[in-house]
Scaffold this motif. Structure first.
Motif, PDB file in Angstrom:
ATOM      1  N   MET A 170      34.063  40.010  34.671  1.00  7.86           N
ATOM      2  CA  MET A 170      33.467  39.125  33.673  1.00  7.86           C
ATOM      3  C   MET A 170      34.136  37.755  33.758  1.00  7.86           C
ATOM      4  SD  MET A 170      33.201  41.948  30.586  1.00  7.86           S
ATOM      5  CE  MET A 170      32.428  40.831  29.425  1.00  7.86           C
ATOM      6  N   ASP A 171      34.764  37.284  32.672  1.00  8.74           N
ATOM      7  CA  ASP A 171      35.426  35.978  32.671  1.00  8.74           C
ATOM      8  C   ASP A 171      36.856  36.048  33.188  1.00  8.74           C
ATOM      9  OD1 ASP A 171      33.211  34.745  31.479  1.00  8.74           O
ATOM     10  OD2 ASP A 171      33.885  35.285  29.474  1.00  8.74           O
ATOM     11  N   PHE A 172      37.300  37.211  33.613  1.00  8.65           N
ATOM     12  CA  PHE A 172      38.726  37.434  33.841  1.00  8.65           C
ATOM     13  C   PHE A 172      39.057  37.623  35.319  1.00  8.65           C
ATOM     14  CE2 PHE A 172      37.389  39.492  29.816  1.00  8.65           C
ATOM     15  CZ  PHE A 172      37.907  38.535  28.955  1.00  8.65           C
ATOM     16  N   ILE A 173      40.301  37.256  35.645  1.00  5.80           N
ATOM     17  CA  ILE A 173      40.876  37.502  36.967  1.00  5.80           C
ATOM     18  C   ILE A 173      41.979  38.534  36.782  1.00  5.80           C
ATOM     19  CG2 ILE A 173      42.086  36.493  38.938  1.00  5.80           C
ATOM     20  CD1 ILE A 173      40.877  33.762  38.039  1.00  5.80           C
ATOM     21  N   ARG A 174      41.781  39.720  37.348  1.00  2.62           N
ATOM     22  CA  ARG A 174      42.765  40.797  37.234  1.00  2.62           C
ATOM     23  C   ARG A 174      43.597  40.843  38.514  1.00  2.62           C
ATOM     24  NH1 ARG A 174      41.706  44.396  33.128  1.00  2.62           N
ATOM     25  NH2 ARG A 174      39.653  44.236  32.157  1.00  2.62           N
ATOM     26  N   VAL A 175      44.901  40.611  38.387  1.00  9.69           N
ATOM     27  CA  VAL A 175      45.763  40.690  39.563  1.00  9.69           C
ATOM     28  C   VAL A 175      46.177  42.144  39.793  1.00  9.69           C
ATOM     29  CG1 VAL A 175      46.580  38.334  39.200  1.00  9.69           C
ATOM     30  CG2 VAL A 175      47.902  40.245  38.262  1.00  9.69           C
ATOM     31  N   ASP A 176      46.668  42.424  40.988  1.00 13.38           N
ATOM     32  CA  ASP A 176      47.025  43.791  41.351  1.00 13.38           C
ATOM     33  C   ASP A 176      48.205  44.287  40.513  1.00 13.38           C
ATOM     34  OD1 ASP A 176      46.890  46.124  43.278  1.00 13.38           O
ATOM     35  OD2 ASP A 176      48.951  45.447  43.612  1.00 13.38           O
TER      36      ASP A 176
END
Length: 468
Positions: free
Chosen positions: A229-235
């Motif tokens: 969605m609007d988010f960047i999920r890092v590992d």
């Protein structure tokens, strides 16, 4: 320039108004706007070309996203989610890595989301001075011109000024009162504001020199990112391996290129109830009051009501804060110890440290009204166009009564529409979903009955917000 807004926090320093799930940056504690909204607006007003990015966590992501959409539509460069907290140095590294992909020399204006600055023009002027230094490769911190020998802030000792900024001679830990007084007498000392300005590539370069393991972990985490969605999920795994450290310790205290720009803009980190009392207008007796308050023979106090009438008589230098589930009464000189009360609440297994009675969700809110053995009553508000997850419960049934708006309900194999004064029943174990197809908020009363009423009794089959 990219305004990088750090939005974390544990919600303890202004408890009970702030909670873990809703810390102080989401509260309108000094004006009608939340601290986060004021921070976003402050960043955008520095320069017409400024864009914004936020760093936050899983729990706060939807509140942050709502603020960004409302305040900075069309100027958002992303919302990065930290899977675990690793302090400010790694968080800023993620922002620098994101910015450097398109422009390694992008200027990053790093701001905590929960500070107050009264003088926007003075702040903008300080940022312009800092931008000149940052563009040449310096790592800028903003030093607040001290107005008192404050013992709750770290200090910066500055060297000789050049072009409006000075080399940082030293970062100094929070002093005792006599030491703080000596700093003011000597001059050349500033409060450490926790705000910074530098080029993305220069920050990453210095982080690599001073803390290579941190940079490597952040690079791996960012390389494994996914969009949601609007988010960047890092590992997660890579970021969990990252050292936990602040930007002060990891970079600014070690680099030879740190400079300080003086800032005289009515700054406060709103770090306690006494700090909030200090920065607000007082009445003739030195009191600050918000909400429904009456007083007799009261002085030097901060009194805040969220709903019920507070009647205070014959007290001095107190903090009294009323919410719908907690009343705090404290000596104003002891409010730094509020965290001890929060620790007690955690130890007792209570929830008042974590949630308000009104809990915010991406689809709206729910508020506890009554609770007893084997029953619970809530008021639920669903935003227009929003929908709860398709779900079921193993231990509770639910009764829904619509009091405002229109509800679209999935109940087992049935799909029904409910309007005001209509109701439905969801048996234990039935799949169900509640949606608001209308253009006004949907309000309903939910009565839960059953052997276990905890929020963790939920099995989701589908969810608009990618929750599990």
């Amino acid at each position: 320039m990219l305004a990088v807004i750090l939005s974390g926090g544990s919600g303890t320093r202004l408890w009970p108004l702030s909670r873990e799930a809703y810390p102080k940056q989401f509260l309108p504690v000094v004006s009608d706007e939340t601290l986060l909204a004021e921070t976003i607006d402050r960043g955008l007003k520095v320069d017409p070309q400024t864009r914004v990015m936020a760093i936050t966590n899983e729990e706060h992501r939807f509140v942050v996203a709502a603020h960004m959409q409302e305040m900075a539509a069309g100027k958002v460069d992303g919302i990065i989610l930290e899977p675990v907290g690793r302090n400010t140095a790694p968080a800023i590294a993620l922002a620098a890595l994101a910015a450097a992909e398109s422009n390694p020399e992008e200027l990053l204006l790093v701001m905590p989301s929960d500070h107050v600055l009264r003088d926007r023009a003075a702040f903008a002027d300080a940022v312009q001075v800092g931008a000149r230094a940052a563009s040449s490769g310096k790592l800028v911190t903003f030093g607040v011109v001290p107005t008192a020998p404050h013992t709750g802030y770290g200090y910066i000792r500055a060297g000789d000024s050049t072009d409006g900024y000075s080399p940082v001679d030293a970062f100094v830990e929070k002093p005792d009162e006599s030491t703080a007084k000596s700093y003011l007498d000597q001059g050349g000392y500033y409060w450490n504001s926790g705000m910074f300005l530098f080029r993305a590539d220069r920050y990453l370069e210095e982080l690599g020199k001073q803390s290579p393991a941190m940079l490597e972990a952040c690079q791996a985490a960012f390389a494994g990112r996914e969009s949601d969605m609007d988010f960047i999920r890092v590992d997660r795994e890579s970021f969990e391996a990252c050292p936990d450290d602040s930007i002060d310790y990891a970079v600014m205290e070690k680099t030879k290129d740190a400079v300080v720009v003086p800032l005289n803009a009515g700054w406060s980190d709103v770090g306690s109830w006494s700090a909030l009392w200090e920065i607000q207008p007082h009445d003739e007796d030195g009191n600050v009051c918000r909400g429904d308050v009456i007083m007799e023979d009261v002085s030097g106090s901060y009194i805040h009501s969220e709903g019920r009438l507070i009647a205070a008589l014959g007290v001095s230098d107190h903090v009294i804060v009323e919410t719908d589930d907690v009343v705090l009464v404290a000596d104003r000189s002891r409010v730094q110890d509020v965290k001890k009360l929060v620790s007690q609440i955690k130890t007792l297994g209570r929830e008042e440290h974590r949630f308000h009675k009104k809990v915010h969700r991406p689809w709206g809110t729910y508020e506890g009204i009554a609770m007893g053995e084997r029953f619970q009553v809530k008021r639920i508000t669903v935003n227009p166009g929003a929908s709860l997850s398709l779900q079921k419960h193993h231990h509770r049934a639910e009764h829904w009564i619509v009091v405002k708006g229109t509800a679209a309900v999935i109940r087992g194999d049935d799909e029904i529409m409910l309007t005001e004064d209509q109701s439905t029943y969801i048996p234990v174990g039935h799949r169900h979903r509640l949606s608001n197809p209308g253009v006004i908020p949907l309000e309903l009363i939910e009565v839960q009955t059953g052997s276990y009423l905890g929020e963790d009794d939920i099995v989701r089959f589908a969810d608009t917000y990618n929750r599990v």
